[in-house]
Design a protein around this motif. Sequence first.
Motif, mmCIF file in Angstrom:
data_model
loop_
_atom_site.group_PDB
_atom_site.id
_atom_site.type_symbol
_atom_site.label_atom_id
_atom_site.label_comp_id
_atom_site.label_asym_id
_atom_site.label_seq_id
_atom_site.Cartn_x
_atom_site.Cartn_y
_atom_site.Cartn_z
ATOM 1 N N ASN A 39 0.859 -1.302 0.035
ATOM 2 C CA ASN A 39 -0.122 0.169 -0.044
ATOM 3 C C ASN A 39 0.694 1.170 0.082
ATOM 4 O O ASN A 39 0.315 2.298 -0.666
ATOM 5 C CB ASN A 39 -0.929 -0.009 1.230
ATOM 6 N N GLU A 42 2.161 1.715 -3.387
ATOM 7 C CA GLU A 42 1.341 2.235 -4.379
ATOM 8 C C GLU A 42 1.005 3.538 -4.075
ATOM 9 O O GLU A 42 1.095 4.227 -5.180
ATOM 10 C CB GLU A 42 -0.130 1.505 -4.189
ATOM 11 N N GLY A 43 1.174 3.771 -3.293
ATOM 12 C CA GLY A 43 1.019 5.473 -2.666
ATOM 13 C C GLY A 43 2.242 6.232 -3.166
ATOM 14 O O GLY A 43 2.056 7.296 -4.024
ATOM 15 N N GLN A 44 3.258 5.657 -3.301
ATOM 16 C CA GLN A 44 4.460 6.327 -3.758
ATOM 17 C C GLN A 44 4.239 6.349 -5.480
ATOM 18 O O GLN A 44 4.720 7.438 -5.968
ATOM 19 C CB GLN A 44 5.920 5.431 -3.438
ATOM 20 N N VAL A 45 3.817 5.436 -5.913
ATOM 21 C CA VAL A 45 3.710 5.382 -7.282
ATOM 22 C C VAL A 45 2.803 6.431 -7.868
ATOM 23 O O VAL A 45 2.977 7.114 -8.845
ATOM 24 C CB VAL A 45 3.327 3.876 -7.940
ATOM 25 N N ARG A 46 1.570 6.440 -7.127
ATOM 26 C CA ARG A 46 0.711 7.647 -7.367
ATOM 27 C C ARG A 46 1.247 8.997 -7.189
ATOM 28 O O ARG A 46 0.995 9.857 -8.028
ATOM 29 C CB ARG A 46 -0.344 7.297 -6.375
ATOM 30 N N GLY A 47 2.027 9.094 -6.261
ATOM 31 C CA GLY A 47 2.848 10.375 -6.039
ATOM 32 C C GLY A 47 3.636 10.736 -7.222
ATOM 33 O O GLY A 47 3.838 11.682 -7.529
ATOM 34 N N LYS A 49 3.306 9.857 -10.281
ATOM 35 C CA LYS A 49 2.362 10.093 -11.251
ATOM 36 C C LYS A 49 1.898 11.523 -11.323
ATOM 37 O O LYS A 49 1.949 12.388 -12.112
ATOM 38 C CB LYS A 49 1.131 9.250 -11.118
ATOM 39 N N ARG A 50 1.598 11.990 -9.971
ATOM 40 C CA ARG A 50 1.269 13.322 -9.709
ATOM 41 C C ARG A 50 2.536 14.512 -10.030
ATOM 42 O O ARG A 50 2.309 15.390 -10.608
ATOM 43 C CB ARG A 50 0.703 13.695 -8.274
ATOM 44 N N GLU A 53 2.614 14.476 -13.805
ATOM 45 C CA GLU A 53 1.538 15.580 -14.267
ATOM 46 C C GLU A 53 1.714 17.011 -14.083
ATOM 47 O O GLU A 53 1.188 17.908 -14.550
ATOM 48 C CB GLU A 53 0.046 15.091 -13.741
ATOM 49 N N GLN A 64 12.332 9.942 -6.433
ATOM 50 C CA GLN A 64 11.273 9.288 -5.958
ATOM 51 C C GLN A 64 11.198 7.854 -6.599
ATOM 52 O O GLN A 64 10.916 6.798 -5.948
ATOM 53 C CB GLN A 64 9.924 10.159 -6.279
#
Length: 112
Positions: A39, A42-47, A49-50, A53, A64
């Motif tokens: 988890n 997964e949060g690091q990967v979403r970070g 992505k942001r 973006e 990162q």
Amino acid sequence: MENLPIEPLNNEASCHNDSTERKSHHSQEVKKALVSRLNRIEGQVRGVKRLVENDTYCDDVLTQIAAIQSALNGLGKLLLEGHMKSCVVERIQEGDTEVLDELLITVKKLMK
């Protein structure tokens, strides 16, 4: 890297059975710790992505990504340790030495 408790094998928990499907037999405590690590990753990967973006400076994104790779490597090491202490030992004790070839292939994949 934290050490997760590796449960000793008993007759009820087995890495494989007579069917073709093989399963692990992590305790609920170990499974919870592994899912928690996933988890966070997964949060690091979403970070990341942001960051992409938002046109974040490349070096910061790469830093990162390195952190994510390190976290995945740590997770892999924990799983490998548990696998070796349980599944591999069990299969060798049963006379299945093919597990060593399987283990070597897996280690090579992890070392890429």
